[in-house]
Design a protein around this motif. Structure first.
Motif, short mmCIF file in Angstrom:
data_model
loop_
_atom_site.label_atom_id
_atom_site.label_comp_id
_atom_site.label_asym_id
_atom_site.label_seq_id
_atom_site.Cartn_x
_atom_site.Cartn_y
_atom_site.Cartn_z
N THR A 118 0.82 -1.21 0.00
CA THR A 118 0.00 0.00 0.00
C THR A 118 0.85 1.27 0.00
N GLU A 119 2.15 1.14 0.28
CA GLU A 119 3.06 2.29 0.29
C GLU A 119 3.56 2.64 -1.11
N ASP A 120 3.16 1.88 -2.11
CA ASP A 120 3.63 2.10 -3.49
C ASP A 120 3.07 3.41 -4.04
N LYS A 121 3.97 4.24 -4.55
CA LYS A 121 3.58 5.53 -5.13
C LYS A 121 4.37 5.76 -6.41
N GLU A 122 3.79 6.54 -7.28
CA GLU A 122 4.49 7.03 -8.47
C GLU A 122 4.43 8.55 -8.35
N GLY A 123 5.52 9.15 -7.91
CA GLY A 123 5.49 10.57 -7.56
C GLY A 123 4.64 10.74 -6.32
N SER A 124 3.61 11.57 -6.41
CA SER A 124 2.73 11.76 -5.25
C SER A 124 1.44 10.95 -5.38
N THR A 125 1.32 10.16 -6.45
CA THR A 125 0.11 9.38 -6.71
C THR A 125 0.22 8.00 -6.10
N ARG A 126 -0.73 7.65 -5.24
CA ARG A 126 -0.79 6.30 -4.68
C ARG A 126 -1.23 5.33 -5.78
N CYS A 127 -0.63 4.17 -5.82
CA CYS A 127 -0.89 3.20 -6.89
C CYS A 127 -1.82 2.08 -6.45
N SER A 128 -2.81 2.39 -5.68
CA SER A 128 -3.80 1.39 -5.30
C SER A 128 -5.13 2.08 -5.10
N PRO A 129 -6.19 1.55 -5.63
CA PRO A 129 -6.26 0.36 -6.48
C PRO A 129 -5.90 0.68 -7.93
N LEU A 130 -5.42 -0.35 -8.62
CA LEU A 130 -5.20 -0.27 -10.06
C LEU A 130 -6.46 -0.76 -10.73
N THR A 131 -6.98 -0.03 -11.71
CA THR A 131 -8.19 -0.47 -12.41
C THR A 131 -7.97 -0.45 -13.91
N LEU A 132 -8.68 -1.35 -14.58
CA LEU A 132 -8.63 -1.49 -16.03
C LEU A 132 -10.03 -1.87 -16.48
N ASN A 133 -10.55 -1.21 -17.51
CA ASN A 133 -11.90 -1.56 -17.97
C ASN A 133 -11.91 -1.93 -19.45
N GLN A 134 -13.11 -2.22 -19.96
CA GLN A 134 -13.27 -2.68 -21.34
C GLN A 134 -12.84 -1.63 -22.37
N SER A 135 -12.81 -0.38 -21.99
CA SER A 135 -12.37 0.70 -22.89
C SER A 135 -10.87 0.94 -22.79
N ASP A 136 -10.18 0.08 -22.07
CA ASP A 136 -8.74 0.18 -21.84
C ASP A 136 -8.37 1.44 -21.06
N GLN A 137 -9.30 1.92 -20.25
CA GLN A 137 -9.01 3.05 -19.36
C GLN A 137 -8.31 2.49 -18.13
N ARG A 138 -7.19 3.10 -17.79
CA ARG A 138 -6.35 2.62 -16.69
C ARG A 138 -6.23 3.71 -15.64
N ALA A 139 -6.40 3.32 -14.40
CA ALA A 139 -6.29 4.30 -13.32
C ALA A 139 -5.54 3.67 -12.15
N PRO A 140 -4.80 4.45 -11.42
CA PRO A 140 -4.33 5.79 -11.72
C PRO A 140 -3.34 5.76 -12.88
N ALA A 141 -3.48 6.70 -13.79
CA ALA A 141 -2.70 6.70 -15.03
C ALA A 141 -1.20 6.72 -14.78
N ALA A 142 -0.74 7.41 -13.77
CA ALA A 142 0.70 7.53 -13.50
C ALA A 142 1.33 6.19 -13.13
#
Length: 144
Positions: A118-142
């Motif tokens: 849960t401590e994983d970050k990319e810059g100031s963006t926390r990387c949880s939860p990672l989401t992916l949908n049918q439109s290939d939208q990915r969050a958090p993008a960073a």
């Protein structure tokens, strides 16, 4: 009378303390970098799992016409084996928990960090939860 010179071999306490101080400084610099690298490697595994699940779901949709309903057994209209589809629905990891929400016309795959991940970050963006949908939208993008 002759003077004897005795050569002593060894390390003085001051030299030993200097070596220990240098090692402590190197460890203090290297440890955080290593820990961040480990977090990023675990995140990469979660991303890989999400993308593999996405490929199976897309293959299923192409063959069967929909993504299937969440919470139901996927129909056997596809050449995807039931064990492959079960692996999508039951992805396991020591560092992430995975979930699939599907409504036939859409889906969302989610990987939520557990424990120290849960401590994983990319810059100031926390990387949880990672989401992916049918439109290939990915969050958090960073974090992708």
């Amino acid at each position: 009378m002759q003077k004897r010179t005795i050569q002593q071999a060894g390390v003085t306490l001051v030299e030993l303390m200097i070596v220990i101080a240098i090692l402590a400084i190197l460890t203090a610099i290297a440890a955080p970098s290593y820990q961040q690298f480990v977090l990023e490697a675990r995140r990469a595994e979660a991303v890989e799992s999400l993308m593999n699940a996405q490929l199976l779901l897309e293959e299923y949709r192409i063959t069967c016409g929909s993504y299937g309903q969440h919470g139901t057994t996927f129909a056997s209209c596809s050449n995807i084996s039931s064990s492959e589809m079960s692996s999508v629905l039951g992805m396991k990891s020591d560092y992430y928990s995975f979930a699939l929400t599907s409504s036939g016309a859409s889906y969302t795959l989610t990987a939520t960090a557990k424990d120290g991940q849960t401590e994983d970050k990319e810059g100031s963006t926390r990387c949880s939860p990672l989401t992916l949908n049918q439109s290939d939208q990915r969050a958090p993008a960073a974090c992708w």
